[in-house]
Design an enzyme around this catalytic site. Structure first.
Site, PDB file in Angstrom:
ATOM      1  N   HIS A  66       0.842  -1.213   0.000  1.00 25.67           N
ATOM      2  CA  HIS A  66       0.000   0.000   0.000  1.00 25.67           C
ATOM      3  C   HIS A  66       0.873   1.258   0.000  1.00 25.67           C
ATOM      4  O   HIS A  66       0.602   2.214  -0.729  1.00 25.67           O
ATOM      5  CB  HIS A  66      -0.884   0.055   1.258  1.00 25.67           C
ATOM      6  CG  HIS A  66      -1.902  -1.043   1.379  1.00 25.67           C
ATOM      7  ND1 HIS A  66      -2.072  -1.772   2.535  1.00 25.67           N
ATOM      8  CD2 HIS A  66      -2.816  -1.524   0.495  1.00 25.67           C
ATOM      9  CE1 HIS A  66      -3.060  -2.646   2.361  1.00 25.67           C
ATOM     10  NE2 HIS A  66      -3.521  -2.518   1.131  1.00 25.67           N
TER      11      HIS A  66
ATOM     12  N   LYS B 242     -17.965  -6.249   8.924  1.00 29.39           N
ATOM     13  CA  LYS B 242     -16.760  -7.049   8.678  1.00 29.39           C
ATOM     14  C   LYS B 242     -15.826  -6.931   9.879  1.00 29.39           C
ATOM     15  O   LYS B 242     -15.498  -5.815  10.315  1.00 29.39           O
ATOM     16  CB  LYS B 242     -16.066  -6.538   7.408  1.00 29.39           C
ATOM     17  CG  LYS B 242     -15.023  -7.495   6.871  1.00 29.39           C
ATOM     18  CD  LYS B 242     -14.507  -6.999   5.533  1.00 29.39           C
ATOM     19  CE  LYS B 242     -13.167  -7.628   5.206  1.00 29.39           C
ATOM     20  NZ  LYS B 242     -12.532  -6.987   4.049  1.00 29.39           N
TER      21      LYS B 242
ATOM     22  N   ARG C 238      -1.475  -6.739  -7.870  1.00 32.44           N
ATOM     23  CA  ARG C 238      -0.278  -7.534  -7.552  1.00 32.44           C
ATOM     24  C   ARG C 238      -0.036  -8.609  -8.587  1.00 32.44           C
ATOM     25  O   ARG C 238       1.060  -8.840  -9.029  1.00 32.44           O
ATOM     26  CB  ARG C 238      -0.425  -8.183  -6.167  1.00 32.44           C
ATOM     27  CG  ARG C 238      -0.261  -7.225  -5.025  1.00 32.44           C
ATOM     28  CD  ARG C 238      -0.757  -7.803  -3.762  1.00 32.44           C
ATOM     29  NE  ARG C 238      -2.161  -8.201  -3.935  1.00 32.44           N
ATOM     30  CZ  ARG C 238      -2.952  -8.608  -2.967  1.00 32.44           C
ATOM     31  NH1 ARG C 238      -2.495  -8.711  -1.746  1.00 32.44           N
ATOM     32  NH2 ARG C 238      -4.207  -8.930  -3.209  1.00 32.44           N
TER      33      ARG C 238
ATOM     34  N   SER D 288      -2.675  -7.845   3.386  1.00 35.17           N
ATOM     35  CA  SER D 288      -2.986  -7.597   4.804  1.00 35.17           C
ATOM     36  C   SER D 288      -3.332  -8.907   5.500  1.00 35.17           C
ATOM     37  O   SER D 288      -2.971  -9.120   6.665  1.00 35.17           O
ATOM     38  CB  SER D 288      -4.170  -6.630   4.916  1.00 35.17           C
ATOM     39  OG  SER D 288      -3.847  -5.395   4.354  1.00 35.17           O
TER      40      SER D 288
HETATM   41  O1  PNS Z   1      -8.604  -3.276   0.400  1.00 35.87           O
HETATM   42  P1  PNS Z   1      -9.853  -3.896  -0.127  1.00 35.87           P
HETATM   43  O2  PNS Z   1     -10.621  -4.558   0.979  1.00 35.87           O
HETATM   44  O3  PNS Z   1      -9.613  -4.780  -1.308  1.00 35.87           O
HETATM   45  O4  PNS Z   1     -10.776  -2.655  -0.647  1.00 35.87           O
HETATM   46  C1  PNS Z   1     -12.033  -2.909  -1.212  1.00 35.87           C
HETATM   47  C2  PNS Z   1     -12.832  -1.608  -1.337  1.00 35.87           C
HETATM   48  C3  PNS Z   1     -12.918  -0.871  -0.028  1.00 35.87           C
HETATM   49  C4  PNS Z   1     -12.198  -0.705  -2.366  1.00 35.87           C
HETATM   50  C5  PNS Z   1     -14.261  -2.014  -1.851  1.00 35.87           C
HETATM   51  O5  PNS Z   1     -14.766  -3.013  -1.031  1.00 35.87           O
HETATM   52  C6  PNS Z   1     -15.255  -0.860  -1.875  1.00 35.87           C
HETATM   53  O6  PNS Z   1     -15.137   0.036  -2.668  1.00 35.87           O
HETATM   54  N1  PNS Z   1     -16.239  -0.892  -0.949  1.00 35.87           N
HETATM   55  C7  PNS Z   1     -17.245   0.130  -0.839  1.00 35.87           C
HETATM   56  C8  PNS Z   1     -18.617  -0.398  -1.286  1.00 35.87           C
HETATM   57  C9  PNS Z   1     -18.791  -0.241  -2.784  1.00 35.87           C
HETATM   58  O7  PNS Z   1     -18.681   0.842  -3.343  1.00 35.87           O
HETATM   59  N2  PNS Z   1     -19.102  -1.356  -3.477  1.00 35.87           N
HETATM   60  C10 PNS Z   1     -19.338  -1.345  -4.911  1.00 35.87           C
HETATM   61  C11 PNS Z   1     -18.090  -1.633  -5.737  1.00 35.87           C
HETATM   62  S1  PNS Z   1     -17.695  -3.340  -5.625  1.00 35.87           S
END
Ligand code: PNS
Length: 180
Positions: free
Chosen positions: A28, A52, A102, A140
């Site tokens: 990150h 979560k 990645r 993570s």
């Molecule tokens: O680090 P991560 O957990 O892969 O991040 C995922 C994240 C936070 C970018 C994604 O879960 C997100 O955007 N969540 C907010 C809800 C949302 O907008 N969902 C619709 C798109 S899938």
């Protein structure tokens, strides 16, 4: 003599890098640093998702990232968000979402997310930055697993996160030793 004429357009000055960051990893950090070389301002958006379970609380995650990027005053800011990512991005007036890739295995999920976000908000673009090879194995989830089993994560996370993980490990050890 032919002269290239660039059409004047307002440059995207702000980019949003969203994630769970539970916890922040070197992968990150690298993406945030590289994004901040391209965009004058990077907003690290930490997802608040009460359904979560996370190792670090929302406040802890925001504090760790803020500490790591304290020297980027104004150029990197850290905020919490909940709900739809596109709603948050629109509220910042940015049009750019940054995500790190990645490996090919990340691509399916990331492409799906980018397409859904585009359906919801066509003006928002997702930019992918490929992770450096040395970070391609870091997540993570893996970091938490190793750290909570007492393993060395010093090559996977910044010092502030390593110390915070070590505290979590010590807390867990204390709880385990506590007589019932
Ligand atoms: O680090 P991560 O957990 O892969 O991040 C995922 C994240 C936070 C970018 C994604 O879960 C997100 O955007 N969540 C907010 C809800 C949302 O907008 N969902 C619709 C798109 S899938």
């Amino acid at each position: 003599m032919a002269r290239a004429t660039a059409k004047k357009s307002s440059p995207a000055s702000m980019a949003v890098f969203p994630g769970s960051f539970d916890p922040l990893t070197n992968g990150h950090v690298d993406i945030i640093e590289r994004a901040s070389e391209i965009f004058p301002q990077v907003i690290v958006a930490v997802l608040f998702n009460p359904s979560k379970e996370s190792l670090f609380s929302q406040a802890e995650r925001v504090a760790l990232i803020s500490k790591q990027f304290a020297r980027y005053k104004g150029r990197v800011s850290v905020v919490s968000f909940s709900g739809l990512l596109v709603d948050f991005v629109q509220s910042t007036k940015s049009r750019v979402v940054i995500r790190g890739l990645r490996a090919i295995s990340d691509f399916d999920y990331e492409a799906q997310m980018a397409l859904i976000n585009r359906k919801l908000a066509p003006k928002i673009e997702t930019f992918f930055l490929t992770a450096r090879e040395e970070h391609s194995y870091i997540s993570s989830t893996v970091v938490k697993q190793v750290a909570l089993l007492g393993g060395d994560v010093s090559k996977m996370v910044p010092k502030v996160v390593e110390q915070a993980l070590s505290k979590k490990w010590q807390e867990r050890q204390r709880l385990r030793r506590r007589p019932l």
